[in-house]
Design a protein around this motif. Structure first.
Motif, PDB file in Angstrom:
ATOM      1  N   PRO A  52       0.830  -1.220   0.000  1.00 14.40           N
ATOM      2  CA  PRO A  52       0.000   0.000   0.000  1.00 14.40           C
ATOM      3  C   PRO A  52       0.856   1.258   0.000  1.00 14.40           C
ATOM      4  O   PRO A  52       1.889   1.320   0.669  1.00 14.40           O
ATOM      5  N   GLN A  53       0.414   2.251  -0.768  1.00  7.95           N
ATOM      6  CA  GLN A  53       1.156   3.502  -0.860  1.00  7.95           C
ATOM      7  C   GLN A  53       0.331   4.660  -0.300  1.00  7.95           C
ATOM      8  O   GLN A  53      -0.899   4.669  -0.393  1.00  7.95           O
ATOM      9  N   THR A  54       1.022   5.645   0.238  1.00  2.00           N
ATOM     10  CA  THR A  54       0.379   6.813   0.841  1.00  2.00           C
ATOM     11  C   THR A  54      -0.159   7.745  -0.238  1.00  2.00           C
ATOM     12  O   THR A  54       0.523   8.044  -1.218  1.00  2.00           O
ATOM     13  N   THR A  55      -1.383   8.191  -0.060  1.00  2.00           N
ATOM     14  CA  THR A  55      -1.963   9.225  -0.918  1.00  2.00           C
ATOM     15  C   THR A  55      -1.564  10.586  -0.355  1.00  2.00           C
ATOM     16  O   THR A  55      -1.769  10.856   0.829  1.00  2.00           O
ATOM     17  N   LEU A  56      -0.991  11.427  -1.200  1.00  2.00           N
ATOM     18  CA  LEU A  56      -0.532  12.743  -0.774  1.00  2.00           C
ATOM     19  C   LEU A  56      -1.433  13.830  -1.341  1.00  2.00           C
ATOM     20  O   LEU A  56      -1.831  13.776  -2.508  1.00  2.00           O
ATOM     21  N   ILE A  57      -1.733  14.825  -0.519  1.00  2.62           N
ATOM     22  CA  ILE A  57      -2.579  15.939  -0.920  1.00  2.62           C
ATOM     23  C   ILE A  57      -1.743  17.212  -0.869  1.00  2.62           C
ATOM     24  O   ILE A  57      -1.122  17.516   0.154  1.00  2.62           O
ATOM     25  N   PHE A  58      -1.722  17.943  -1.975  1.00  2.00           N
ATOM     26  CA  PHE A  58      -0.873  19.120  -2.122  1.00  2.00           C
ATOM     27  C   PHE A  58      -1.718  20.389  -2.208  1.00  2.00           C
ATOM     28  O   PHE A  58      -2.877  20.358  -2.634  1.00  2.00           O
ATOM     29  N   ASP A  59      -1.107  21.516  -1.840  1.00  2.00           N
ATOM     30  CA  ASP A  59      -1.782  22.794  -2.032  1.00  2.00           C
ATOM     31  C   ASP A  59      -1.485  23.296  -3.448  1.00  2.00           C
ATOM     32  O   ASP A  59      -0.898  22.591  -4.278  1.00  2.00           O
ATOM     33  N   SER A  60      -1.899  24.520  -3.734  1.00  2.00           N
ATOM     34  CA  SER A  60      -1.773  25.055  -5.091  1.00  2.00           C
ATOM     35  C   SER A  60      -0.326  25.279  -5.508  1.00  2.00           C
ATOM     36  O   SER A  60      -0.047  25.477  -6.694  1.00  2.00           O
ATOM     37  N   LYS A  61       0.608  25.241  -4.537  1.00  2.00           N
ATOM     38  CA  LYS A  61       2.021  25.431  -4.844  1.00  2.00           C
ATOM     39  C   LYS A  61       2.813  24.147  -4.594  1.00  2.00           C
ATOM     40  O   LYS A  61       4.014  24.181  -4.347  1.00  2.00           O
ATOM     41  N   ASP A  62       2.109  23.020  -4.693  1.00  2.00           N
ATOM     42  CA  ASP A  62       2.712  21.683  -4.598  1.00  2.00           C
ATOM     43  C   ASP A  62       3.388  21.411  -3.261  1.00  2.00           C
ATOM     44  O   ASP A  62       4.369  20.672  -3.178  1.00  2.00           O
ATOM     45  N   ARG A  63       2.838  21.981  -2.183  1.00  2.00           N
ATOM     46  CA  ARG A  63       3.311  21.689  -0.838  1.00  2.00           C
ATOM     47  C   ARG A  63       2.333  20.712  -0.191  1.00  2.00           C
ATOM     48  O   ARG A  63       1.113  20.904  -0.260  1.00  2.00           O
ATOM     49  N   VAL A  64       2.870  19.654   0.442  1.00  2.00           N
ATOM     50  CA  VAL A  64       2.008  18.643   1.052  1.00  2.00           C
ATOM     51  C   VAL A  64       1.254  19.246   2.232  1.00  2.00           C
ATOM     52  O   VAL A  64       1.847  19.872   3.112  1.00  2.00           O
ATOM     53  N   ILE A  65      -0.067  19.053   2.221  1.00  2.00           N
ATOM     54  CA  ILE A  65      -0.883  19.554   3.327  1.00  2.00           C
ATOM     55  C   ILE A  65      -1.546  18.438   4.122  1.00  2.00           C
ATOM     56  O   ILE A  65      -2.014  18.652   5.238  1.00  2.00           O
ATOM     57  N   SER A  66      -1.583  17.224   3.541  1.00  2.00           N
ATOM     58  CA  SER A  66      -2.249  16.126   4.239  1.00  2.00           C
ATOM     59  C   SER A  66      -1.872  14.810   3.567  1.00  2.00           C
ATOM     60  O   SER A  66      -1.342  14.789   2.454  1.00  2.00           O
ATOM     61  N   ALA A  67      -2.126  13.707   4.263  1.00  2.00           N
ATOM     62  CA  ALA A  67      -1.833  12.384   3.714  1.00  2.00           C
ATOM     63  C   ALA A  67      -2.900  11.396   4.177  1.00  2.00           C
ATOM     64  O   ALA A  67      -3.434  11.501   5.279  1.00  2.00           O
ATOM     65  N   LEU A  68      -3.193  10.446   3.316  1.00  2.00           N
ATOM     66  CA  LEU A  68      -4.096   9.340   3.633  1.00  2.00           C
ATOM     67  C   LEU A  68      -3.315   8.048   3.447  1.00  2.00           C
ATOM     68  O   LEU A  68      -2.624   7.881   2.433  1.00  2.00           O
ATOM     69  N   TYR A  69      -3.427   7.122   4.367  1.00  2.00           N
ATOM     70  CA  TYR A  69      -2.618   5.909   4.243  1.00  2.00           C
ATOM     71  C   TYR A  69      -3.151   4.801   5.136  1.00  2.00           C
ATOM     72  O   TYR A  69      -3.815   5.038   6.144  1.00  2.00           O
ATOM     73  N   ARG A  70      -2.877   3.594   4.723  1.00  2.00           N
ATOM     74  CA  ARG A  70      -3.041   2.426   5.579  1.00  2.00           C
ATOM     75  C   ARG A  70      -1.667   1.985   6.066  1.00  2.00           C
ATOM     76  O   ARG A  70      -1.491   1.583   7.206  1.00  2.00           O
ATOM     77  N   GLU A  71      -0.687   2.021   5.162  1.00  2.00           N
ATOM     78  CA  GLU A  71       0.731   1.877   5.501  1.00  2.00           C
ATOM     79  C   GLU A  71       1.422   3.089   4.897  1.00  2.00           C
ATOM     80  O   GLU A  71       1.322   3.328   3.692  1.00  2.00           O
ATOM     81  N   HIS A  72       2.120   3.849   5.729  1.00  2.00           N
ATOM     82  CA  HIS A  72       2.745   5.081   5.243  1.00  2.00           C
ATOM     83  C   HIS A  72       3.987   4.732   4.432  1.00  2.00           C
ATOM     84  O   HIS A  72       5.061   4.477   4.977  1.00  2.00           O
ATOM     85  N   ARG A  73       3.806   4.726   3.111  1.00  2.38           N
ATOM     86  CA  ARG A  73       4.876   4.321   2.206  1.00  2.38           C
ATOM     87  C   ARG A  73       4.884   5.247   0.997  1.00  2.38           C
ATOM     88  O   ARG A  73       3.846   5.482   0.377  1.00  2.38           O
ATOM     89  N   ILE A 271       2.722  12.757   7.040  1.00  4.91           N
ATOM     90  CA  ILE A 271       1.699  12.382   8.015  1.00  4.91           C
ATOM     91  C   ILE A 271       1.689  13.333   9.211  1.00  4.91           C
ATOM     92  O   ILE A 271       0.789  13.265  10.043  1.00  4.91           O
ATOM     93  N   SER A 272       2.681  14.206   9.289  1.00  6.55           N
ATOM     94  CA  SER A 272       2.691  15.219  10.337  1.00  6.55           C
ATOM     95  C   SER A 272       2.105  16.540   9.851  1.00  6.55           C
ATOM     96  O   SER A 272       1.941  17.469  10.630  1.00  6.55           O
ATOM     97  N   ALA A 273       1.807  16.634   8.553  1.00  2.72           N
ATOM     98  CA  ALA A 273       1.276  17.873   7.987  1.00  2.72           C
ATOM     99  C   ALA A 273      -0.102  18.158   8.569  1.00  2.72           C
ATOM    100  O   ALA A 273      -0.925  17.257   8.721  1.00  2.72           O
ATOM    101  N   SER A 274      -0.344  19.426   8.886  1.00  2.00           N
ATOM    102  CA  SER A 274      -1.623  19.789   9.503  1.00  2.00           C
ATOM    103  C   SER A 274      -2.171  21.092   8.929  1.00  2.00           C
ATOM    104  O   SER A 274      -2.896  21.818   9.588  1.00  2.00           O
TER     105      SER A 274
END
Length: 694
Positions: A52-73, A271-274
């Motif tokens: 399983p791979q982590t889904t990454l969510i980015f803002d409009s300037k490609d900075r990670v703002i959140s993550a979804l995961y079952r296994e953080h990979r 996964i620490s992004a908030s």
């Protein structure tokens, strides 16, 4: 007779042994054949899937703002893993990785001898390839049959994929503790840097974590991890990976000294992004609905959103500051809540969203899921319907002291600024309740509700009090509706997701806001002009008092029981809405008007979000004329009106200019009727050239 008997017994024993040996060999051959069939069957589905791979969510300037995961990979190529990191793992797990064909015979021989001495399997000799096979294809039982299948499949793996591909898959798959799978996630989580930047001592620490006993972690048991790490460093030195100087510096470094600070970890580890937790939660829900929970959690999607992390920070800070100030004034028994939404009018992109005081304490999103009465913040849509019906900002409406018919009988609302006669512009500037109700009656409930529906405000009640905002709306929808005034009458529905890609970069979804015309260009501009006066001279003036200086329009909204305070305002480039209230409606504070409660939060946010912006305003559309209006009569000013200095700038749609003022003539002022207009200066944000009315 004894000799033949002994010979016969010997022959019988030999025959028995031969039969037993044949049976044993037959059993072994049959078992080996069965294992071969099993291996052949598994061979057809061999793959180097990482897991399983982590889904990454980015803002409009490609900075990670959140993550979804079952296994953080977060898989990366072998080229993006530092050489010291690879060497540390090889030294610890499989020093002859590049020399064997999947099974290290020397290690197997040593392990078999140790196991024979103990009478059971106590020591393994698994290569990296065998470990990957065991984790992805086979179970972890300690039997010789499983070990044979493992060795056989390992050889097949190496023939099929090659060394580098296997090492890359292994390093992206292996677990490093504390929820980190693969070297990239572990590197970011522990050291605040990508796997490409890992040093020898950091690589040795990661290698030490692969076979750590249960309960051993870097932060809780650093001394035990250090013992294992130092062993890895010695193995690296013995393998020739480290020179004496590097080895000395590495082994002298405490484990804790290599770990990232909490601040760096929060920046580096997804996964620490908030950032924007209410916005991120909204995106999570959209992903679950579109792709299903399992794929959203394991599919390694890359989600690019409209959020601007910097603008979001301004929004969160402004809301937090205002709530802290109100807590001191109102001293509420339950937590006072607030929400803020910022939208780009030209695109519909949601740039910031705050759904409450604290997401961890209450994840309920008050910006999207709470529906409350907007009060006078709904009035602009009544006035817009009037302009669409042929009224102008300077049109006088009389008889405002008269009752309006309703199903419950005569209806006449109270208010702070009520007169019997006023212009539309003055009525909106001073938020006249009676003018709004009478205007609604003259325009018609049907026309007003239809316009509200067009701008995205649905399920409005067909009652006279609708003019005062008794229909329930969400902050997101109300703010979106206001963007039509700033965008020439074209509504771009809110957009939160720009595109979604799979791990290979293939685009799975593109978010597009298909704009639709909901107001005429003239109506949109005239409404923006009137709403600018609200900010410059009316109930929104506290935005100016709070230091916000750019040209802007907006409208306050306060419910009759002071339970909800709203302000929605806009510049040409950014619209923002603020709501303040309790989850269980109750008075915020005595005489808690929106101008006091909500506007300062809006002004604080807009000041920060528009720092450096030019003082621009909307362009006058071709269907609008700039006129000079006589303040006494409401008519088109003549040269004698100008001499009195009782003249205001105004705008009208072409074909709706008033008649020439009948009061001012060469002989002086003719007595005005008792119902003469009262008006307010439009307080135009910038000057425009005069265009003749048509």
């Amino acid at each position: 007779m004894r000799a033949p008997t002994l010979i016969g017994l010997r022959n019988a024993l030999i025959r028995t042994l031969l039969v037993a040996l044949s049976l044993a060999m037959g059993f072994v051959l049959v078992r080996l054949y069965q294992i071969k069939l099993e291996v052949d069957q598994v061979d057809t589905r061999l793959s180097l899937e990482y897991g399983p791979q982590t889904t990454l969510i980015f803002d409009s300037k490609d900075r990670v703002i959140s993550a979804l995961y079952r296994e953080h990979r977060m898989p990366v190529s072998l080229e993006l893993m530092s050489q010291p990191l690879q060497q540390a793992v090889l030294a610890a797990e499989d020093r002859r990785f590049y020399e064997h064909n999947g099974v290290d015979i020397r290690r197997v021989s040593a392990a078999m001898l140790a196991n024979f001495r103990r009478g059971r399997i106590t020591q393994g000799a698994s290569t990296i390839t065998q470990q990957f096979v065991r984790a992805n294809v086979l179970d972890r039982s300690r039997t010789y049959g499983r070990k044979i299948r493992e060795a056989w499949l390992s050889h097949r793996f190496e023939e099929k994929f090659g060394k580098k591909a296997i090492l890359q898959a292994y390093l992206n798959h292996v677990y490093f503790g504390e929820g980190y799978y693969g070297v990239q996630a572990a590197s970011l989580g522990y050291f605040g840097k990508p796997a490409s930047d890992i040093t020898a001592v950091e690589g040795a620490t990661l290698a030490a974590l692969i076979n750590r006993p249960s309960g051993w972690t870097i932060r809780k048991t650093p001394l035990r991890i250090r013992d294992r790490r130092d062993w890895v460093l010695r193995e690296m030195r013995a393998a020739g990976y480290l020179d004496a100087a590097t080895f000395g510096r590495s082994i002298a470094t405490p484990v804790a000294a290599t770990l990232a600070s909490e601040q760096l970890r929060a920046q580096a580890d997804p996964i620490s992004a908030s950032t924007g937790p209410y916005f991120a939660s909204l995106v999570h829900e959209a992903l679950f609905e579109q792709f299903g929970v399992d794929r959203a959690l394991t599919g390694g999607l890359r989600v690019y959103t409209t959020l601007d992390a910097e603008v979001q920070k301004f929004a969160e800070d402004s809301v937090a500051k205002r709530l802290a100030e109100l807590d001191k004034k109102a001293r509420p028994k339950s937590p006072l809540q607030a929400a803020l939404v910022a939208i780009e009018p030209s695109t519909g992109y949601v740039r910031a969203l705050v759904g409450g005081r604290n997401f961890s304490e209450s994840p309920f999103n008050r910006a999207t899921d709470a529906k409350r009465q907007p009060g006078s913040a709904f009035k602009p849509f009544v006035f817009a319907a009037a302009l669409e019906a042929g009224f102008s900002p300077g049109t006088t409406i009389d008889g405002l002291d008269g009752y309006v018919a309703s199903a419950q009988g005569g209806y006449l609302p109270g208010g702070e600024h009520e007169v019997d006669s006023t212009t539309l512009r003055a009525a909106l500037v001073h938020s006249s309740n009676r003018a709004a109700v009478h205007l609604l009656q003259r325009v018609g409930l049907g026309a007003t509700i239809d316009l509200a529906n067009r701008v995205g405000l649905e399920e409005m009640p067909a009652v006279p009090s609708l003019a005062l905002g008794t229909g329930e709306v969400s902050l997101l929808n109300l703010t979106s509706a206001y963007t039509a005034f700033a965008n020439g009458g074209v509504l771009q529905p809110p957009v939160t997701i720009l595109r979604i890609e799979d791990p290979d970069g293939r685009v799975l979804y593109r978010g597009q806001s298909v704009g639709r015309r909901v107001l005429s260009e003239s109506t949109a501009y005239l409404m923006a002009s009137m709403l600018a006066d609200v900010v410059n001279h009316g109930t929104g003036y506290s935005a100016r008092q709070s230091g916000f200086a750019l040209p802007a329009g907006g409208k306050t909204g306060t419910t009759g029981d002071y339970a909800d305070a709203w302000f929605v305002g806009f510049t040409p480039r950014l619209a923002a809405g603020v709501w303040v209230g309790f989850d269980q409606p109750q008075e915020i504070m005595r005489r808690g008007f929106a101008s006091v409660v909500a506007v300062p939060a809006w002004a604080g946010f807009m000041k920060a979000a528009t720092t450096g912006s030019k003082p621009e305003w909307l362009q006058v559309p071709s269907g609008v004329s700039h006129i000079r209006r006589c303040r006494a009569s409401g008519g088109l000013a003549n040269e004698y009106c100008e001499l009195t200095s009782e003249v205001d700038d105004d705008y009208v749609s072409f074909g709706h200019a008033p008649d020439l003022c009948p009061l001012h003539t060469s002989t002086g002022l003719v007595t005005a009727p008792a119902t003469s207009a009262t008006s307010a200066s439009p307080g135009m944000p910038i000057s425009y050239s005069i265009r003749p009315p048509q």
